[in-house]
Design an enzyme around this catalytic site. Structure first.
Site, short mmCIF file in Angstrom:
data_model
loop_
_atom_site.label_atom_id
_atom_site.label_comp_id
_atom_site.label_asym_id
_atom_site.label_seq_id
_atom_site.Cartn_x
_atom_site.Cartn_y
_atom_site.Cartn_z
N MET A 246 33.02 -7.28 -36.57
CA MET A 246 32.79 -8.17 -35.42
C MET A 246 31.31 -8.60 -35.37
O MET A 246 31.00 -9.78 -35.17
CB MET A 246 33.17 -7.49 -34.10
CG MET A 246 34.66 -7.35 -33.86
SD MET A 246 35.51 -8.95 -33.66
CE MET A 246 34.98 -9.43 -32.03
N ASN B 15 21.27 -2.74 -38.96
CA ASN B 15 22.42 -1.84 -38.96
C ASN B 15 21.90 -0.42 -39.24
O ASN B 15 20.88 -0.25 -39.90
CB ASN B 15 23.41 -2.25 -40.06
CG ASN B 15 24.76 -1.58 -39.87
OD1 ASN B 15 25.43 -1.82 -38.86
ND2 ASN B 15 25.13 -0.72 -40.79
N SER C 101 36.31 -12.33 -26.96
CA SER C 101 37.71 -12.24 -27.38
C SER C 101 38.00 -13.20 -28.50
O SER C 101 37.45 -14.29 -28.57
CB SER C 101 38.64 -12.54 -26.21
OG SER C 101 39.98 -12.47 -26.66
N GLY C 102 38.91 -12.76 -29.37
CA GLY C 102 39.35 -13.63 -30.45
C GLY C 102 39.41 -12.91 -31.78
O GLY C 102 39.68 -13.53 -32.81
N GLY C 103 39.12 -11.59 -31.75
CA GLY C 103 39.19 -10.82 -32.98
C GLY C 103 38.14 -11.29 -33.98
O GLY C 103 37.20 -12.00 -33.64
N LYS D 132 36.87 -9.36 -18.98
CA LYS D 132 37.45 -9.11 -20.32
C LYS D 132 38.52 -8.02 -20.24
O LYS D 132 39.56 -8.10 -20.91
CB LYS D 132 36.34 -8.70 -21.31
CG LYS D 132 36.86 -8.28 -22.69
CD LYS D 132 37.60 -9.40 -23.37
CE LYS D 132 37.96 -9.24 -24.81
NZ LYS D 132 38.46 -8.02 -25.35
N HIS E 293 41.54 -9.61 -18.93
CA HIS E 293 42.08 -10.43 -20.03
C HIS E 293 42.96 -9.56 -20.92
O HIS E 293 44.07 -9.92 -21.30
CB HIS E 293 40.92 -11.04 -20.83
CG HIS E 293 41.31 -11.58 -22.18
ND1 HIS E 293 41.55 -10.76 -23.27
CD2 HIS E 293 41.53 -12.84 -22.61
CE1 HIS E 293 41.90 -11.50 -24.31
NE2 HIS E 293 41.88 -12.77 -23.94
N ASN E 294 42.44 -8.38 -21.27
CA ASN E 294 43.21 -7.51 -22.16
C ASN E 294 44.47 -6.97 -21.49
O ASN E 294 45.50 -6.82 -22.14
CB ASN E 294 42.34 -6.36 -22.66
CG ASN E 294 41.43 -6.81 -23.80
OD1 ASN E 294 41.08 -7.97 -23.89
ND2 ASN E 294 41.06 -5.90 -24.66
N GLU F 83 46.82 -9.59 -21.79
CA GLU F 83 47.22 -9.63 -23.22
C GLU F 83 48.35 -8.60 -23.47
O GLU F 83 49.36 -8.91 -24.12
CB GLU F 83 45.99 -9.32 -24.07
CG GLU F 83 46.22 -9.10 -25.55
CD GLU F 83 44.90 -8.68 -26.24
OE1 GLU F 83 43.88 -9.36 -26.07
OE2 GLU F 83 44.90 -7.67 -26.96
N ARG G 291 54.09 0.90 -24.17
CA ARG G 291 53.41 1.35 -25.38
C ARG G 291 53.42 2.87 -25.44
O ARG G 291 53.65 3.48 -26.48
CB ARG G 291 51.96 0.85 -25.42
CG ARG G 291 51.84 -0.62 -25.69
CD ARG G 291 50.41 -0.98 -26.09
NE ARG G 291 50.21 -2.41 -26.10
CZ ARG G 291 49.14 -3.02 -26.59
NH1 ARG G 291 48.16 -2.30 -27.12
NH2 ARG G 291 49.03 -4.32 -26.56
C1 6PG Z 1 40.46 -9.60 -28.00
C2 6PG Z 1 41.30 -8.37 -28.12
C3 6PG Z 1 40.48 -7.26 -28.67
C4 6PG Z 1 41.32 -6.17 -29.23
C5 6PG Z 1 41.67 -5.13 -28.24
C6 6PG Z 1 43.10 -4.77 -28.07
O1 6PG Z 1 40.38 -10.08 -26.88
O2 6PG Z 1 39.92 -10.05 -29.01
O3 6PG Z 1 41.80 -7.98 -26.88
O4 6PG Z 1 39.58 -6.87 -27.71
O5 6PG Z 1 42.30 -6.54 -30.07
O6 6PG Z 1 40.89 -4.07 -28.67
O7 6PG Z 1 43.32 -3.55 -28.58
P1 6PG Z 1 44.45 -2.51 -28.27
O8 6PG Z 1 45.76 -3.21 -28.36
O9 6PG Z 1 44.22 -1.56 -29.41
O10 6PG Z 1 44.17 -1.87 -26.97
#
Ligand code: 6PG
Length: 479
Positions: free
Chosen positions: A15, A34, A130-132, A185, A188-189, A192, A290
Site C-alpha cells: 500500500m 522503510n 480505500s481501494g486496495g 473509513k 465505510h468498511n 462493505e 463471517r
Molecule cells: C478498502 C478495504 C480495505 C481492506 C479491509 C477489509 O477500503 O480498501 O476495506 O481496507 O480490504 O482491510 O478487510 P477485512 O475483510 O479483512 O476486514
C-alpha cells in the site's frame, strides 16, 4: 541531504509503495523510507523512472529530505507499529509539520494521537484510504481527518492522487477534525461487509433455489451491473464466480474454504454502533455471518440438524426468482446504507465533527471498495436535504423500497421455506418493518422490566414516570 521532496512515505509494503508511486506519477517529489532499506532500494530500482523519488535510509535523513511544512505519510500496520513510528519521527519534526496516518487505525487511537501531537505543535491527519493496492496506485478514495490547516497544505496533493468520480470531482474531502477520517473509513468498511454479505446471500439463493451454476450467476450479476446495482463489488463478484480452478477444473468458489476472515474494521463499526445506540443490524449480521462461518467444529456438530433441503426451481420460475432476488438485494442495500449513514450522523453529533453526509457519499463514488452508481443518489439526497433524518425518508428511496417490497418478502419466504440462511436480507426487512410499525413490543418489554425490577415506564396518554405495584394490589403509582 538537500531538501527536495514535497511529501514522504514511510512504510513501503504494497500500500505504501503504491501510494508513493501515485504521488510521484502525479509530479510530486517523494522521499522514501522503510525500516529495512532494501525495500526502498527495490522500489527505486523497479519504478524509479515513474517520477522523482528521494530514497533515504534513516529517520533523520528522511525528515531532512522534506520541504517545510513537512508532510510524512505513515503506511505501517495499524496499532503499536504506528505509535512506534510516531515516537521515532515526532522528535525530529517542527511546528506546523504534518504526520499522515494512512492505515486502518481505530479512530479513538487517532483522536489520542492527534491530541498528543497537537500539544507538540504537530498536525496529525488520520486518513482512511480505500481501494486496495490498485486504488493506492491509480486513485483511491481518501478520507482525511485532522485540522483544517493541515488540509490546506495537504488537500491539493490528495486531490491530485485521488480517484475521480464520473463528474470529475476528486474522491477526497476534509472529513472533519481529529479522528473523523478514520471513523468514516470504519463505517465505510462496515457497509462493505454488509454489501458483501448481501451479495453472498443473493448468490446462495440463486444457486440453491434458482438452480443456477456459478457461471450462470456470474452472468446474472453482470446484467445487474448494468442497472441500479452498478458497483465495483457486483462487478468483481461476477469475475470471482466465473473463475475456474486450474487444478481441479471446478468453479473456484467451490474449492475455496467457506470460512470468511476479517481484520476487524467491520467489528469496530458494530461495537461503536452499540455504544452510540444506533441499530446497524445489517452490518452486525454481516460480521456475525463471517464469524459463524469460521466455527468449523460447531458447524460440523450441527450438520445433521433437521431442515429442508433446497429444491431448485424450473427455468421459467428461476428467471422470475432471479428478478425478485435483485429487488431484495437492492432494498436490503438501501437499508445497509441507511444504517451506516445513521451511525455517521450519530458519531458526528457525539464528537462534534459536523460531518457533511452528502460530501461523504460523494467521495465514495469512486476509488473505494463500495463505489457504486447508487452513491450519487445518496449524495443528491443529502445535498438537497442535509438534515434528512434517514435515507428512507428520501422520497425516491422510499418509493423504490415500496416497489421492491413484495419481491423482497417473497424471497425471504422462499429462503425460510427452503432453509437457505439469509440473515442480511432478513435483518434489513425487519429493520424496515420495525421503523414503519405503529406499535412495537417495546411496550411489553417496559412492562416486564417494571414487573421484575421496578424500572418504571411512561404512558402514551399522559406525562410522567410510573410504576405498577405488581407484588401488591397492582395500583399504579407515579415514580
Ligand atoms: C478498502 C478495504 C480495505 C481492506 C479491509 C477489509 O477500503 O480498501 O476495506 O481496507 O480490504 O482491510 O478487510 P477485512 O475483510 O479483512 O476486514
Amino acid at each position: 541531504m538537500s531538501t527536495t521532496a514535497q511529501i514522504g512515505v514511510t512504510g513501503l509494503a504494497v500500500m505504501g509503495r503504491n501510494l508513493a508511486r501515485n504521488f510521484a506519477r502525479n509530479g510530486y517529489a517523494v522521499a522514501l523510507h522503510n525500516r529495512t532499506p532494501a525495500r526502498t532500494r527495490e522500489l527505486v530500482e523497479e519504478f524509479g523512472q515513474e517520477g522523482t523519488f528521494v530514497p533515504t535510509e534513516s529517520a533523520e535523513e528522511f525528515v531532512a529530505a522534506l520541504e517545510r511544512p513537512r508532510r510524512l505519510v505513515v503506511m505501517v500496520k495499524a496499532g503499536d507499529p504506528t505509535d512506534a513510528v510516531i515516537s521515532e519521527f515526532a522528535p525530529l519534526l517542527e511546528d506546523g509539520d504534518v504526520i499522515i496516518d494512512g492505515g486502518n487505525a481505530h479512530f479513538a487511537d487517532t483522536r489520542r494521537r492527534e491530541q498528543e501531537l497537537r500539544e507538540r505543535g504537530i498536525h496529525f491527519v488520520g486518513t482512511g484510504i480505500s481501494g486496495g493496492e490498485e486504488g493506492a496506485l491509480h486513485g483511491p478514495s481518501i478520507m482525511p481527518g485532522g485540522s483544517k490547516e493541515s488540509y490546506a497544505s495537504l488537500g491539493p496533493m490528495l486531490e491530485r492522487i485521488a480517484a475521480q468520480a464520473d463528474d470529475g470531482a476528486p474522491c477526497v474531502t476534509h472529513v472533519g477534525a481529529d479522528g473523523a477520517g478514520h471513523f468514516v473509513k470504519m463505517v465505510h468498511n462496515g457497509i462493505e461487509y454488509a454489501d458483501m454479505q448481501l451479495i453472498g446471500e443473493a448468490y446462495q439463493l440463486l444457486r440453491d433455489v434458482g438452480g443456477y451454476s456459478p457461471d450462470e450467476i456470474a452472468g446474472i450479476f453482470r446484467a445487474w451491473n448494468t442497472g441500479r446495482l452498478d458497483s465495483y463489488l457486483i462487478e468483481i463478484t461476477a469475475e470471482v464466480l466465473s473463475h475456474v480452478d486450474a487444478a481441479t477444473g471446478r468453479p473456484f468458489v467451490d474449492v475455496v474454504a467457506d470460512r470468511a476472515e476479517q481484520k476487524g474494521t467491520g467489528r469496530w463499526t458494530v461495537q461503536l454502533a452499540l455504544e452510540l445506540g444506533v441499530p446497524v443490524s445489517g452490518i452486525a449480521e454481516a460480521v456475525f455471518a463471517r464469524s459463524l462461518s469460521g466455527h468449523t467444529a460447531l458447524r460440523e456438530a450441527s450438520a445433521q440438524l433437521a431442515g429442508p433441503t433446497p429444491q431448485a426451481l424450473g427455468p421459467t420460475e428461476a428467471a422470475t426468482f432471479a428478478d425478485r432476488v435483485e429487488q431484495a438485494l437492492y432494498a436490503s442495500k438501501i437499508v445497509s446504507y441507511t444504517q451506516g449513514f445513521h451511525e455517521i450522523a450519530a458519531g458526528s453529533a457525539q464528537y462534534d465533527w459536523n460531518l457533511d453526509l452528502g460530501a461523504i457519499a460523494s467521495i465514495w463514488r469512486g476509488g473505494c471498495i463500495i463505489r457504486a452508481a447508487f452513491l450519487d443518489r445518496i449524495r443528491a439526497a443529502y445535498d438537497s436535504r442535509p438534515d434528512l433524518p434517514s435515507l428512507l425518508a428520501d422520497a425516491e428511496f422510499a418509493e423504490e423500497i415500496a416497489e421492491a417490497q413484495d419481491d423482497w418478502r417473497a424471497v425471504l419466504v422462499a429462503a425460510t421455506e427452503q432453509g437457505v440462511p439469509a440473515p442480511g436480507f432478513a435483518a434489513a426487512l425487519s429493520y424496515y418493518d420495525a421503523l414503519r410499525a405503529d406499535r412495537l413490543p417495546a411496550a411489553l418489554t417496559q412492562g416486564q422490566r417494571d414487573f421484575f425490577g421496578a424500572h418504571t415506564y411512561r404512558r402514551t396518554d399522559r406525562d410522567g414516570t410510573f410504576h405498577t405495584l405488581w407484588g401488591g394490589d397492582r395500583t399504579e403509582v407515579e415514580a
